[in-house]
Design an enzyme around this catalytic site. Structure first.
Site, PDB file in Angstrom:
ATOM      1  N   TYR A   1    -107.039 -26.394  30.522  1.00 40.65           N
ATOM      2  CA  TYR A   1    -107.792 -27.649  30.607  1.00 40.65           C
ATOM      3  C   TYR A   1    -109.038 -27.454  31.471  1.00 40.65           C
ATOM      4  CZ  TYR A   1    -109.108 -32.371  31.983  1.00 40.65           C
ATOM      5  OH  TYR A   1    -109.819 -33.517  32.240  1.00 40.65           O
TER       6      TYR A   1
ATOM      7  N   ASN B   1     -93.582 -34.098  42.080  1.00 43.20           N
ATOM      8  CA  ASN B   1     -93.595 -32.652  41.858  1.00 43.20           C
ATOM      9  C   ASN B   1     -94.152 -31.958  43.087  1.00 43.20           C
ATOM     10  OD1 ASN B   1     -94.303 -33.787  38.774  1.00 43.20           O
ATOM     11  ND2 ASN B   1     -92.763 -32.180  38.899  1.00 43.20           N
TER      12      ASN B   1
END
Length: 325
Positions: free
Chosen positions: A155, A216
């Site tokens: 990305y 996370n």
């Protein structure tokens, strides 16, 4: 609003690529409310028709269902447009690691198609979404244009390539391009669902529904969370920027730095919840810390973000409480 003082010729035509997405639909809405003619180009692969449905009946709004990977579609959409604000792309660092070829097609070739169509059609300004992810693994804070590290996800690489094409299209063809490096945008209409959802809407929805959110990593990663109205302002300011500022990329953030764990407890307090989060593994490709130096955008674009995190998150929470009823 930080963009209410911005004006264009009354007959100006804006094309918003990815106009049914989170950021694109907010730009479309703002431009319609300001009285301009708006075309929205979106294939609805990640955007949602419901985001633009309230605008569809407006005579100054046109929805074009089409894919930016098709050059003919881009050419037709750009015909007669004065300004192109291209938000069309696939987001999510983790998903790009799983699907690098698709990200190449959409984020690089698709953006190049839009740039070329804008050039051929004589568009005045081409503004496009880049990302703070282009800073990669550089530990330097705050992040400053010209001090990029090694990109750590497909990305991020697609956005880095887009910026290079933006530079070339200014230098070789004279197209005024402006890359906007968004820093963790949040606000109304950001999708809270799915495994790739952004943390703020995801946490809000989970907390409202009595679920236990998962962070996370250790929660000590930091972000420059940027409210959607600041991003709208940046796009419109870029449309008025001088040609001397073209061919460059600009940090678009709020200029702050907040830890994810602190954001989580802020949301808990605002929603009246006492829920300890679960912790999961760190995500591959995620930048550890993010904080924007926005001095270049202030100087060359006139960008002056009105919404700090506190002001923005209050508005976002109000919207989600209504939306998620």
């Amino acid at each position: 609003m930080g963009f209410q003082d911005i004006t264009f010729d009354a007959d100006s035509v804006f094309l918003v690529g990815g106009g049914a997405g989170f950021i694109g639909s907010n730009i479309c809405e703002a431009l319609i409310h300001m009285g301009y003619t708006v075309r929205c180009l979106d294939d609805l692969s990640t955007g949602k028709y419901e985001n633009i449905e309230p605008l569809v009946g407006n005579e100054r709004f046109t929805f074009i269902k089409g894919d930016i990977r098709d050059l003919d579609t881009c050419m037709a959409a750009c015909q007669g447009a004065d300004y192109v604000l291209n938000q069309a792309a696939w987001g999510s660092v983790p998903r790009s690691i799983e699907m690098p070829l698709l990200y190449e097609e959409i984020n690089i070739r698709g953006t190049l198609n839009m740039m070329e169509a804008a050039r051929v059609n004589g568009v005045k300004k081409f503004v496009y979404a880049s990302s703070s992810s282009v800073y990669g693994n550089t530990p330097t804070l705050p992040k400053k244009e010209g001090q990029e590290g090694k990109v750590i996800s497909p990305y991020a690489l697609t956005k880095r390539v887009d910026e290079e094409y933006g530079r070339l299209y200014k230098e070789l063809y004279g197209l005024d391009t402006y890359g906007l490096r968004y820093f963790n945008v949040f606000g109304r209409r950001q999708d809270p669902d799915g495994m790739y959802a952004a943390v703020i809407p995801k946490f809000i929805k989970q907390l409202l529904h009595g679920e236990v959110p998962t962070i996370n990593g250790d929660g000590k990663q930091s972000r420059d969370f940027t409210y959607i109205d600041n991003v709208i302002e940046a796009n419109l300011r870029a449309c008025q920027a001088s040609g001397e500022a073209a061919g460059q990329a600009f940090n678009i953030g709020a200029g702050g730095r907040l830890y994810l764990i602190d954001i989580y407890y802020h949301l808990c307090k605002a929603l009246g919840k006492e829920v300890e989060p679960a912790f999961g593994p760190e995500r591959k490709g995620d930048v550890r810390d993010s904080n924007a130096d926005i001095s270049k955008a202030r100087e060359l674009l006139g960008y002056n973000p009105e919404f700090d995190f506190e002001k923005g998150i209050t508005l976002a929470i109000d919207w989600y409480q209504e939306y998620l009823k």
